[in-house]
Structure formats: structure tokens, C-alpha cells
Motif scaffolding. Sequence first.
Motif, mmCIF file in Angstrom:
data_model
loop_
_atom_site.group_PDB
_atom_site.id
_atom_site.type_symbol
_atom_site.label_atom_id
_atom_site.label_comp_id
_atom_site.label_asym_id
_atom_site.label_seq_id
_atom_site.Cartn_x
_atom_site.Cartn_y
_atom_site.Cartn_z
ATOM 1 N N ALA A 1 52.756 -14.429 13.967
ATOM 2 C CA ALA A 1 51.353 -14.021 13.875
ATOM 3 C C ALA A 1 50.849 -13.701 15.276
ATOM 4 C CB ALA A 1 50.503 -15.118 13.245
ATOM 5 N N VAL A 2 50.295 -12.501 15.427
ATOM 6 C CA VAL A 2 49.751 -12.056 16.709
ATOM 7 C C VAL A 2 48.237 -11.984 16.566
ATOM 8 C CG1 VAL A 2 49.709 -10.196 18.417
ATOM 9 C CG2 VAL A 2 51.837 -10.736 17.196
ATOM 10 N N PRO A 3 47.490 -12.702 17.404
ATOM 11 C CA PRO A 3 46.041 -12.740 17.256
ATOM 12 C C PRO A 3 45.379 -11.439 17.713
ATOM 13 C CG PRO A 3 46.669 -13.911 19.234
ATOM 14 C CD PRO A 3 47.951 -13.524 18.548
ATOM 15 N N ALA A 4 44.130 -11.284 17.332
ATOM 16 C CA ALA A 4 43.334 -10.135 17.773
ATOM 17 C C ALA A 4 42.847 -10.417 19.190
ATOM 18 C CB ALA A 4 42.159 -9.905 16.832
ATOM 19 N N ALA A 5 43.697 -10.141 20.148
ATOM 20 C CA ALA A 5 43.380 -10.403 21.547
ATOM 21 C C ALA A 5 43.944 -9.273 22.399
ATOM 22 C CB ALA A 5 43.962 -11.747 21.994
ATOM 23 N N SER A 6 43.370 -9.095 23.573
ATOM 24 C CA SER A 6 43.833 -8.064 24.501
ATOM 25 C C SER A 6 44.630 -8.702 25.626
ATOM 26 C CB SER A 6 42.643 -7.302 25.098
ATOM 27 O OG SER A 6 41.902 -6.646 24.095
ATOM 28 N N TYR A 7 45.593 -7.966 26.124
ATOM 29 C CA TYR A 7 46.365 -8.456 27.262
ATOM 30 C C TYR A 7 45.482 -8.518 28.509
ATOM 31 C CZ TYR A 7 50.667 -7.727 24.590
ATOM 32 O OH TYR A 7 51.672 -7.791 23.640
ATOM 33 N N ARG A 8 45.630 -9.595 29.257
ATOM 34 C CA ARG A 8 44.908 -9.761 30.515
ATOM 35 C C ARG A 8 45.894 -10.186 31.597
ATOM 36 N NH1 ARG A 8 39.833 -8.820 30.007
ATOM 37 N NH2 ARG A 8 38.862 -8.913 27.943
ATOM 38 N N SER A 9 45.759 -9.565 32.737
ATOM 39 C CA SER A 9 46.720 -9.788 33.813
ATOM 40 C C SER A 9 46.719 -11.235 34.290
ATOM 41 C CB SER A 9 46.403 -8.874 34.998
ATOM 42 O OG SER A 9 47.181 -9.234 36.129
#
Length: 278
Positions: free
Chosen positions: A196-204
Motif C-alpha cells: 500500500a502506497v499512501p497519498a503522499a509526495s516525495y520530499r528530499s
Amino acid sequence: MLLLAALAHGDTLVRHLLDSDDTGHMLAALAKLGVSCAPVQGRDYRVAGVGGTFPVKSAELFIGNAGTAVRPLTAALAFSGGRYRLSGVPRMHERPIRDLVDALRGLGADIAYLGKDGFPPLEIRPGAIRSPVAARVRGDVSSQYVTALLMALPLVGGGTIAIDGDLVSKPYVEMTLNLMARFGVPATRTGWSSFAVPAASYRSPREIHVEGDASSASYFRRRRDQRDPERAVRSAWRGSAAPASRATCGSRRCSSAWAPRCASARAGSRWARGRARH
């Protein structure tokens, strides 16, 4: 790692990139897609993340024989809303990719084979990704297909992946999950049968280190470790996302944490670099 840095919000200093054809082709592809990957010193690069899908919406990408680049790029480009062509050397066009393409098509991606069915070269066009995003892929073919889907799903708001059959190369998938978490997307798994991959954006994470080529050192592992991927343990390297394996060189003095740094591992790494250049 380069792909996640490219898709993330913020700049990432990626240290100790492996000097290989796969790395070179990935860097070249990212540059064509509008991602700045500037050398800092030695094999360190500063990657300016684009904060989501690629800004360039039309590109022809030549990726040589870089199998580790073509699969994750195919998934990321399928969710980027552009028109792209992926091709390589003749040997690349013999590498199967059907299972990944079928999984992406099942989500609404528009991908066409430009040569033999099931193999690159590929043409990727804007698709209509269906919600909820629930992918399904065979686990007994290549863990890179699972890795590609995992890394790309944040581009469409997350989703799930169901695995048909037994998943091969589990440590490498675990490495992907660890790496995604470092970039702010904590994907989870239920055993090895679903993710399961959440609704999130990659952040450095601002700075990240590429591991020594521990996979090449696997040629020196004991056979019992090769047959048992669950022996993979979390690496003790600071900031590491890679799993380490016990007794990498077979020496009793090699601990699980330090095995990838032993003489045999370094020899394996040099061997892999030589192989990549030929």
C-alpha cells in the motif's frame, strides 16, 4: 535513488553515484525530461527535484542496455501525462517488459510496443488512470516490476499492488520501501503479497548516500544465504536504505553490518564496474 530525487520536492545531494552505464543513461534521460543533475565533485551530484511529474511532456529517450533504468522510467512516464519514446541498444530490445506494461495498462496507462510485443522500444502516451489505483503484477518474474510500480504510484495519489505468486528478490523490494520512506513516502506491505502506497509526495532528505555495489558482492555469498532472502538484515550504514546480508564474503570475521565493506565485497564492486563498461 536518482529517480526519487528527481521526482521529489527540493534539491538532493546524491553522494557516491556508481560509475556505470546504467547511471549514465539515467542521468541523460533525466536531463532530457527537465531535471537538473549537476555534478558537485567526484561522483556526487545535486539533483533539483521537480516536485511531481516531469515538466517535459515530449521526449525520445535512449537508454542503452540499462535495464535498471527502463523499468522505473516506464512506470513514471506512464503517469506523467506526456508522449515519450524509450529505446536502447539491440540487447535492450530483447529484455522482457510485458508484465510491467500489462500492470500499467490495467491502471489505464497508454503504452504501445514499437517492435516485438512484450519488449522495448516503447511509446508512452497520456493515459486515463483509473481510481482507485489497484495494480496487480506477477511476483516470480522480476522484482524490478514491483519496484517500478511502488516508486511511480505517488505520482497518481498512491494505491495498492497485489502480487500474484511468490515474490522474488525480496531484499531489493525492501530496499525500495526503505528508500521511499527516506523520501517521505512510507509505503507498507502485508507479508509479501500486497503493498500500500499512501497519498503522499516525495520530499528530499537533502542528502543521501549511494551504497557500494553490494549486489555484485553477492557472487561471494554462501549458497545458503542466496537461497534464503529473509536473512537480509537492515544495514548499519548511516543513512542507508540497502539491506545487508550476513557473511557476504564467507569470512567469520565479517559481521552483517560490515560485510559490504570487506575486501571481497570491494573486489565484487570493481568487477561489476568493469562489466558495466563492456
